[in-house]
Motif scaffolding. Structure first.
Motif, PDB file in Angstrom:
ATOM      1  N   LEU A 141       0.177   0.479  -7.148  1.00 11.21           N
ATOM      2  CA  LEU A 141       1.062   0.469  -6.209  1.00 11.21           C
ATOM      3  C   LEU A 141       1.188   1.766  -5.316  1.00 11.21           C
ATOM      4  O   LEU A 141       1.175   1.787  -4.285  1.00 11.21           O
ATOM      5  N   ARG A 142       0.972   2.790  -6.114  1.00 10.83           N
ATOM      6  CA  ARG A 142       1.005   4.038  -5.416  1.00 10.83           C
ATOM      7  C   ARG A 142      -0.248   4.390  -4.657  1.00 10.83           C
ATOM      8  O   ARG A 142      -0.118   4.903  -3.661  1.00 10.83           O
ATOM      9  N   VAL A 143      -1.426   3.712  -4.852  1.00  9.91           N
ATOM     10  CA  VAL A 143      -2.719   3.764  -4.337  1.00  9.91           C
ATOM     11  C   VAL A 143      -2.502   3.108  -3.127  1.00  9.91           C
ATOM     12  O   VAL A 143      -2.657   3.337  -2.097  1.00  9.91           O
ATOM     13  N   LEU A 144      -1.872   1.890  -3.212  1.00  6.82           N
ATOM     14  CA  LEU A 144      -1.653   1.117  -2.005  1.00  6.82           C
ATOM     15  C   LEU A 144      -0.504   1.656  -0.983  1.00  6.82           C
ATOM     16  O   LEU A 144      -0.863   1.798   0.150  1.00  6.82           O
ATOM     17  N   ILE A 145       0.558   2.115  -1.419  1.00  7.02           N
ATOM     18  CA  ILE A 145       1.511   3.103  -0.447  1.00  7.02           C
ATOM     19  C   ILE A 145       0.778   4.427   0.010  1.00  7.02           C
ATOM     20  O   ILE A 145       0.949   4.520   1.153  1.00  7.02           O
ATOM     21  N   SER A 146       0.022   4.936  -0.886  1.00  4.51           N
ATOM     22  CA  SER A 146      -0.705   6.190  -0.452  1.00  4.51           C
ATOM     23  C   SER A 146      -1.767   5.743   0.886  1.00  4.51           C
ATOM     24  O   SER A 146      -1.831   6.770   1.660  1.00  4.51           O
ATOM     25  N   ARG A 147      -2.344   4.793   0.594  1.00  2.13           N
ATOM     26  CA  ARG A 147      -3.442   4.423   1.801  1.00  2.13           C
ATOM     27  C   ARG A 147      -2.586   4.038   3.153  1.00  2.13           C
ATOM     28  O   ARG A 147      -3.029   4.827   3.966  1.00  2.13           O
ATOM     29  N   TYR A 148      -1.308   3.475   2.930  1.00  2.00           N
ATOM     30  CA  TYR A 148      -0.735   3.022   4.026  1.00  2.00           C
ATOM     31  C   TYR A 148      -0.466   4.240   4.780  1.00  2.00           C
ATOM     32  O   TYR A 148      -0.668   4.603   6.034  1.00  2.00           O
ATOM     33  N   LEU A 159      -1.686  -3.645   6.417  1.00  2.00           N
ATOM     34  CA  LEU A 159      -1.508  -4.298   5.080  1.00  2.00           C
ATOM     35  C   LEU A 159      -2.859  -4.763   4.428  1.00  2.00           C
ATOM     36  O   LEU A 159      -3.079  -4.651   3.282  1.00  2.00           O
ATOM     37  N   GLU A 160      -3.584  -5.558   5.331  1.00  2.00           N
ATOM     38  CA  GLU A 160      -4.828  -6.023   4.789  1.00  2.00           C
ATOM     39  C   GLU A 160      -5.703  -4.816   4.424  1.00  2.00           C
ATOM     40  O   GLU A 160      -6.480  -4.774   3.390  1.00  2.00           O
ATOM     41  N   ASP A 161      -5.807  -3.809   5.236  1.00  2.00           N
ATOM     42  CA  ASP A 161      -6.569  -2.531   4.914  1.00  2.00           C
ATOM     43  C   ASP A 161      -6.078  -2.000   3.640  1.00  2.00           C
ATOM     44  O   ASP A 161      -7.448  -1.527   2.774  1.00  2.00           O
ATOM     45  N   CYS A 162      -4.996  -1.844   3.453  1.00  2.00           N
ATOM     46  CA  CYS A 162      -4.490  -1.256   2.143  1.00  2.00           C
ATOM     47  C   CYS A 162      -4.968  -2.249   0.899  1.00  2.00           C
ATOM     48  O   CYS A 162      -5.380  -1.687  -0.109  1.00  2.00           O
ATOM     49  N   ALA A 163      -4.776  -3.569   1.144  1.00  2.00           N
ATOM     50  CA  ALA A 163      -5.208  -4.376   0.119  1.00  2.00           C
ATOM     51  C   ALA A 163      -6.683  -4.315  -0.053  1.00  2.00           C
ATOM     52  O   ALA A 163      -7.241  -4.176  -1.476  1.00  2.00           O
ATOM     53  N   THR A 164      -7.562  -4.135   0.918  1.00  2.00           N
ATOM     54  CA  THR A 164      -8.888  -3.964   0.683  1.00  2.00           C
ATOM     55  C   THR A 164      -9.160  -2.650  -0.174  1.00  2.00           C
ATOM     56  O   THR A 164     -10.226  -2.512  -0.938  1.00  2.00           O
ATOM     57  N   PHE A 165      -8.600  -1.539   0.565  1.00  2.00           N
ATOM     58  CA  PHE A 165      -8.795  -0.103  -0.040  1.00  2.00           C
ATOM     59  C   PHE A 165      -8.624  -0.043  -1.575  1.00  2.00           C
ATOM     60  O   PHE A 165      -9.211   0.409  -2.287  1.00  2.00           O
ATOM     61  N   ALA A 166      -7.454  -0.658  -1.918  1.00  2.00           N
ATOM     62  CA  ALA A 166      -7.034  -0.535  -3.183  1.00  2.00           C
ATOM     63  C   ALA A 166      -7.508  -1.726  -4.350  1.00  2.00           C
ATOM     64  O   ALA A 166      -7.043  -1.871  -5.364  1.00  2.00           O
ATOM     65  N   SER A 167      -8.462  -2.480  -3.703  1.00  2.00           N
ATOM     66  CA  SER A 167      -8.900  -3.535  -4.462  1.00  2.00           C
ATOM     67  C   SER A 167      -9.754  -3.098  -5.693  1.00  2.00           C
ATOM     68  O   SER A 167     -10.243  -1.895  -5.681  1.00  2.00           O
TER      69      SER A 167
END
Length: 201
Positions: A26-33, A189-197
């Motif tokens: 979750l931290r990776v997802l939030i950080s990416r955003y 949001l899609e970008d974050c999901a892809t980045f943190a996959s």
């Protein structure tokens, strides 16, 4: 505990989970955003206030497993500690958490952290670890029940399930970010999901 107590009053939001419940993901997802939105370094990972120092539009977020403050404060009354905070509480099926914790304990945790967290120091088999009171399912359920007892008293608390985040990452991340005062777009949001996959990480 002293360090955590110093950070908490300055945080705009607190992200809490038992260890191995998906908080780092979750931290990776939030950080990416925030990094992508505000032009920070690709792959930068939030620790506490360094994103905010780079851009004051980014909130200060405190990521914790809620395991050291009680030692410093001398009590574990959740509402007394966190009641004034905006909280994202992330939970995961205790069985999966315990198994993940076992492999973390066996292969990655340093001896000093085992001592600090009262984890087993000798060789323990998987079954004994995940059923044991020191680090297994009983300890995870105790943690979750301690939060459940006070859950309705918190004026600003968002409950997030790891399983829901896995099933629909953009949707659940959107809930978290909006709770933290953001207005993410579907594309972000899609970008974050892809980045943190898993594949990308």
């Amino acid at each position: 505990g002293y360090e955590d107590a110093a950070k908490l009053p300055h945080a705009d939001g607190v992200i809490i989970s038992f260890g191995k419940s998906g908080r780092t993901w979750l931290r990776v997802l939030i950080s990416r955003y925030f990094a992508h939105k505000h032009g920070l370094a690709e792959g930068a990972l939030m620790e506490f206030d360094e994103f905010h120092r780079a851009n004051e539009a980014i909130p200060i977020l405190f990521f914790t497993h809620d395991n050291y403050l009680k030692d410093y404060l001398g009590h574990d009354r959740k509402f007394d500690i966190y009641g004034k905070s905006r909280i994202v509480l992330m939970v995961r099926d205790p069985r999966d958490t315990a198994v993940s914790q076992y492999f973390q304990w066996k292969h990655r945790i340093r001896q000093r952290k085992k001592i600090i967290n009262n984890y087993p120091l000798g060789d323990v088999e998987l079954h004994d670890f995940i059923t044991g009171a020191d680090a297994g399912i009983p300890k995870i359920i105790e943690f979750m029940n301690a939060w459940a007892e006070d859950l309705e008293r918190f004026p600003n608390l968002l409950l997030v399930k790891y399983e829901d985040l896995r099933a629909n990452t953009p949707q659940e991340l959107g809930r978290v970010l909006r709770f933290l005062g953001q207005s993410p777009t579907d594309t972000e949001l899609e970008d974050c999901a892809t980045f943190a996959s898993v594949d990308n990480m």
